[in-house]
Scaffold this active site. Structure first.
Site, short mmCIF file in Angstrom:
data_model
loop_
_atom_site.label_atom_id
_atom_site.label_comp_id
_atom_site.label_asym_id
_atom_site.label_seq_id
_atom_site.Cartn_x
_atom_site.Cartn_y
_atom_site.Cartn_z
N LYS A 153 38.66 43.78 32.43
CA LYS A 153 39.66 43.42 33.45
C LYS A 153 40.62 42.31 33.00
CE LYS A 153 37.15 44.99 37.50
NZ LYS A 153 36.80 44.75 38.90
N ASP A 204 41.09 44.62 44.01
CA ASP A 204 39.72 44.26 44.40
C ASP A 204 39.66 43.38 45.66
OD1 ASP A 204 38.40 45.66 42.38
OD2 ASP A 204 38.53 44.01 40.97
#
Ligand code: ATR
Length: 276
Positions: A66, A103
């Protein structure tokens, strides 16, 4: 040409994203596919180049890439920049790689879908000080939910992360346990309790006030020990299935313009995991 999407990570075999996105493509009459690709840390650059060359239209990024993927991304949206992490890439018409992060917003949407969130929610306790904690906290702040107190095994990191929030503060696990009754929302973001491998709890939630919303971002098991104790102490609990589904739904919307059915998906994944 048929569009295609992917998720890259290591490990990747257990990912539920391919099934979820393929179901949404089917349900919405969109002709596209979504495949899992196992990419090791030292293969990230070549993976990104290859995905682009092979005409991939967008992909999700999961552990451990990420943050590492950022140098290969052309443009970041504000959330991804602030979080220093990307979970969604969209390949624009001219080949530009656009990096985003869904997220945190995914968590807030799952919370809002499940519970009425008035101003009455009051103080928030975030357990953990890693990437998940910061993403969720940015999204909570954006939604006007807070003030946020951080607590973490390594107290210095809780202090560090709290400095990035105007109303942020930090407590040790011990002090957080002592003050736990004052929080209206508690969010558990560490890996403690995941996959039954790390049993136990980061801190004891038994002193919560009845009606406190207690969320754990873990979804396997569906009910961690932390959630079980919180439920038994009168908490309204929320597991991580909703966050997983909503972060995916936001990626899906960014790629296709379509908002998929999240409730049905949460139901189906919960049934699948509950049967394990
Ligand atoms: P993520 O991106 O999923 O948040 P991370 O950035 O590696 O992952 O952060 C992991 C978090 O889980 C940290 O807050 C970590 O605490 P430390 O900062 O003290 O390392 C927390 N964590 C992991 N294992 C833990 C354990 N056994 N007990 C308590 N906290 C734990």
């Amino acid at each position: 040409m048929k569009k295609w999407y992917a998720v890259i990570g290591d490990p990747i075999a257990q990912s539920m994203s391919p099934d979820m996105h393929e179901t949404w493509f089917r349900d919405n009459g969109i002709s596209a596919s979504y495949i899992p690709i196992h990419v090791k840390a030292d293969e990230l650059e070549i993976a990104v180049t290859s995905l682009k060359r092979l005409g991939c239209n967008g992909w999700n990024v999961t552990v451990p890439h990420k943050t590492a993927i950022i140098p290969y991304i052309d443009k970041l949206d504000e959330t991804a920049r602030r979080m220093n992490a990307v979970n969604t890439v969209k390949v624009l018409e001219d080949g530009t790689l656009y990096g985003m992060n869904t997220d945190g917003q995914g968590f807030v949407r799952s919370l809002q879908e499940e519970y009425e969130l008035g101003e009455t929610i009051g103080d928030v306790l975030v357990i953990g000080a890693g990437g998940a904690a910061s993403g969720i906290s940015f999204a909570l702040e954006e939604a006007g939910i807070g003030p946020i107190t951080f607590t973490n095994r390594t107290f210095e990191k809780a202090l560090q992360i709290s400095l990035g929030f105007s109303s942020g503060s930090a407590l040790s696990f011990k002090d957080a346990e002592l003050a736990i009754s004052k929080f209206g929302l508690i969010v558990q973001t560490t890996s403690v309790g995941m996959n039954f491998a790390q049993s136990g709890i980061p801190l004891n939630p038994s002193g919560i006030t009845e009606g406190t919303i207690v969320a754990d971002i873990i979804y396997n098991p569906l009910e961690t020990e932390f959630l079980r104790l919180s439920r038994e102490s009168g908490g309204k609990i929320l597991n991580g299935v909703g966050m997983f589904v909503h972060q995916g739904a936001l990626s899906f919307k960014l790629w296709t313009g379509v908002t998929p059915d999240t409730r049905k998906m949460i139901q189906s994944i919960s049934t699948k995991l509950g049967g394990n």
